[in-house]
Scaffold this motif. Structure first.
Motif, PDB file in Angstrom:
ATOM      1  N   HIS A  87       0.774  -1.251   0.103  1.00  0.00           N
ATOM      2  CA  HIS A  87      -0.047   0.025   0.103  1.00  0.00           C
ATOM      3  C   HIS A  87       0.783   1.243  -0.046  1.00  0.00           C
ATOM      4  CE1 HIS A  87      -3.035  -2.929   2.018  1.00  0.00           C
ATOM      5  NE2 HIS A  87      -3.156  -3.028   0.837  1.00  0.00           N
ATOM      6  N   HIS A  88       1.705   1.309   0.909  1.00  0.00           N
ATOM      7  CA  HIS A  88       2.563   2.498   0.895  1.00  0.00           C
ATOM      8  C   HIS A  88       3.694   2.497  -0.058  1.00  0.00           C
ATOM      9  CE1 HIS A  88       0.511   3.961   4.752  1.00  0.00           C
ATOM     10  NE2 HIS A  88       0.473   2.873   4.967  1.00  0.00           N
ATOM     11  N   LEU A  89       4.249   1.526  -0.403  1.00  0.00           N
ATOM     12  CA  LEU A  89       5.021   1.487  -1.362  1.00  0.00           C
ATOM     13  C   LEU A  89       4.604   0.992  -2.724  1.00  0.00           C
ATOM     14  CD1 LEU A  89       8.076  -0.228   0.162  1.00  0.00           C
ATOM     15  CD2 LEU A  89       7.613   2.124   0.338  1.00  0.00           C
ATOM     16  N   MET A  90       3.106   0.937  -2.727  1.00  0.00           N
ATOM     17  CA  MET A  90       2.391   0.348  -3.954  1.00  0.00           C
ATOM     18  C   MET A  90       3.059  -0.356  -5.001  1.00  0.00           C
ATOM     19  SD  MET A  90      -0.401   1.426  -5.012  1.00  0.00           S
ATOM     20  CE  MET A  90      -1.895   2.290  -4.190  1.00  0.00           C
ATOM     21  N   GLN A  91       3.640  -1.764  -4.191  1.00  0.00           N
ATOM     22  CA  GLN A  91       4.410  -2.548  -5.085  1.00  0.00           C
ATOM     23  C   GLN A  91       3.486  -4.113  -5.316  1.00  0.00           C
ATOM     24  OE1 GLN A  91       7.399  -2.080  -6.695  1.00  0.00           O
ATOM     25  NE2 GLN A  91       6.874   0.091  -6.080  1.00  0.00           N
ATOM     26  N   ASP A  92       3.761  -4.664  -6.281  1.00  0.00           N
ATOM     27  CA  ASP A  92       3.021  -5.896  -6.555  1.00  0.00           C
ATOM     28  C   ASP A  92       3.229  -6.958  -5.341  1.00  0.00           C
ATOM     29  OD1 ASP A  92       2.047  -8.623  -7.417  1.00  0.00           O
ATOM     30  OD2 ASP A  92       1.906  -7.421  -9.407  1.00  0.00           O
ATOM     31  N   TRP A  93       2.059  -7.507  -4.742  1.00  0.00           N
ATOM     32  CA  TRP A  93       2.406  -8.622  -3.657  1.00  0.00           C
ATOM     33  C   TRP A  93       3.360  -9.607  -3.758  1.00  0.00           C
ATOM     34  CZ3 TRP A  93       0.966 -13.624  -4.372  1.00  0.00           C
ATOM     35  CH2 TRP A  93       0.024 -13.905  -5.293  1.00  0.00           C
TER      36      TRP A  93
END
Ligand SMILES: Cc1cc2nc3c(=O)[nH]c(=O)nc-3n(C[C@H](O)[C@H](O)[C@H](O)COP(=O)(O)OP(=O)(O)OC[C@H]3O[C@@H](n4cnc5c(N)ncnc54)[C@H](O)[C@@H]3O)c2cc1C
Length: 484
Positions: free
Chosen positions: A346-352
């Motif tokens: 969420h905060h870094l908006m990276q793919d899980w």
């Protein structure tokens, strides 16, 4: 000369001597049985596996062999890919049955098992796989699942007596390489000790003493280390069956008053199997979003963000302290695991998918059936669960108000006073000098502004969750994975 006929017990995530169905089945037959454990290079090289997992398995096996010595039994440790090992064994020995537990693993183990099934069929040998911890293979939905699970938990434990004393002659041609042996022996004393004996010690101390503050401290990064069960590695590698834990706790609960905490704990044992059941039905959740609408989410991969999260240099002390603690000890509590995932997704908006293996490797208790569905749940890609965007600052202030946990794992922050411990970057240069922490040199500036990123993530993730397409897809998910 005809080949001798034997049975084989293949130990997987069930490294224990009691409540063990495959061992009991082999023991009841009137032919000898060989007990094996495989260290498979293909699995070892896979991106979810790390040395600490192998070390835990190895030391648990050593202890099992100590326990087996009085019965003249031994687990043979074999190094090689399963298909090669079984092909070789079947060529030299007449194998009647292979007994093992069912494995609710990742697609790589699932495909291996398909190949093995074919090999066993060709070789006229029966592979009898037993149900593990109440997880049912090939079910279409969850109707009646809870009741069946309870029946399994309340059925008598298997007493393994090892009465079958028929000798088995076996020459191990698949010895573990010396280099691997050296690495396996070099197990950090900061990790939980492996094996059945320690598993029972943890179980006993939890129900008798440590669990008294279970519910109160469950989210606290320091206190939970004592008050939580800490049974997860023992359960994940099968040093204890869920039924053994369930009955031990029930037995104690019926005689003592600490029922609230123990009931909470029992609920989690149920969750354990519930999650694995989900994955058993759909192991592709390793690769794809539980709710496929989230596949449309376009995310920009940021290599620097990913590295800073992995290397514990995000500039948010609670996030970094959790990552370091995990690297050193293999365990953090549920809340902090959830926060690490939320920070990444969420905060870094990276793919899980770019973070999931990193944590799998660090968790000593890595269990694919829990890990992938839980990671996705915290990432917000299941559609059916509420989206929780954790604020690491809030978590830090609430659960580590004095910064005790932070200072333990980030000793460079040891002189920082409580008012700045959660946000050291807010110190003036004079204060930084006064408290021996220069931001940008001794500790990084924050990687992102969580005030801004939290808002963006909320809009993006809730936007998808509320869409008609997500809701449609949710219906299918609920029909399959939730009891009606
Ligand atoms: C992103 C993420 C990944 C996770 N990956 C794993 C994993 O690979 N292996 C694993 O065992 N747990 C995993 N968990 C669940 C949970 O964090 C751990 O089970 C728990 O922290 C283990 O500590 P404990 O044994 O002291 O648990 P306790 O609180 O004492 O609970 C007792 C047992 O119940 C089970 N359990 C507890 N919480 C959960 C839960 N939320 N979901 C499912 N089962 C639960 C575990 O088997 C645990 O040992 C994950 C959680 C998150 C958020």
């Amino acid at each position: 000369m005809s080949k001798p006929t034997i049975n084989i017990v293949w130990i997987k995530r069930d490294i224990r001597s009691q409540d063990h169905a495959p061992l009991a089945a082999a023991d009841n037959e009137d032919i000898p049985y060989l007990i094996i454990y495989l260290f498979e290079p293909e699995m070892i090289a896979y991106k979810d596996t790390s040395l600490r997992h192998l070390q835990f398995q190895y030391h648990a096996l050593q202890e099992l062999n100590n326990a087996f010595a009085i019965h003249n039994k031994k687990v043979e440790l074999l190094f090689g890919n399963a298909i090669d090992i079984f092909r070789s064994l079947l060529a030299s020995i007449q194998v009647k049955n292979i007994f093992s537990y069912q494995e609710s693993g990742t697609p790589i183990t699932y495909h291996r098992d398909i190949l093995l099934s074919e090999l066993f069929k060709e070789s006229d040998c029966t592979w009898k796989e037993f149900q593990r911890d109440g997880v049912i293979r090939a079910i279409k939905n969850r109707d009646g699942w809870d009741e069946q699970w309870k029946n399994v938990m309340e059925s008598p434990l298997i007493i393994n007596s090892y009465k079958n004393k028929l000798p088995v002659y076996f020459e191990n041609n698949f010895l573990l390489p010396d280099r691997l042996m050296r690495a396996l022996n070099n197990y950090s004393p900061r990790m939980q000790p492996a094996g059945e004996k320690f598993a029972f010690q943890y179980l006993n101390s939890f129900v008798r003493e440590r669990g008294v503050n279970y519910s109160r401290h469950i989210s606290k990064p320091t206190e939970s280390r004592t008050s939580c069960g800490r049974l997860s590695p023992y359960i994940s590698w099968g040093n204890l069956s869920i039924r053994q834990v369930y009955q031990y706790v029930m037995n104690y609960k019926n005689k003592h008053s600490n029922t609230f905490a123990l009931n909470n704990f029992l609920t989690r044992l149920h969750w354990h199997c519930h999650f694995i059941q989900k994955f058993e039905s759909e192991c592709m959740f390793e690769f794809v979003c539980v709710n496929k609408v989230y596949e449309d989410l376009i995310l920009t991969k940021n290599a620097e963000y990913i590295q800073r999260w992995k290397n514990a240099t995000t500039g948010y002390p609670m996030v970094d302290a959790c990552m370091i603690c995990l690297k050193e000890t293999g365990w953090i509590n549920f809340r902090m695991r959830a926060m690490l995932v939320s920070f990444f997704c969420h905060h870094l908006m990276q793919d899980w998918r770019d973070g999931v293996y990193h944590l799998a490797k660090l968790f000593l208790d890595y269990e694919p059936g829990i890990h992938f569905p839980q990671f996705q749940m915290q990432a917000g890609t299941t559609g059916v669960n509420t989206i929780r965007i954790y604020n690491p600052l809030k978590q830090s202030i609430e659960h580590d108000p004095e910064g005790v946990f932070i200072k333990k794992w980030l000793p460079q922050l040891k002189d920082v006073p409580t008012e700045f411990i959660h946000e050291p970057h807010k110190m003036s240069l004079v204060e930084q000098q006064q408290y021996n922490l220069i931001i940008g040199a001794d500790y990084p500036t924050p990687v992102v502004d969580i005030g801004e990123t939290g808002k963006i993530a909320r809009d993006v993730y809730w936007g998808i969750k509320k869409s008609p397409a997500t809701k449609m897809e949710n219906k299918k998910i609920l029909a399959k994975h939730v009891r009606s």
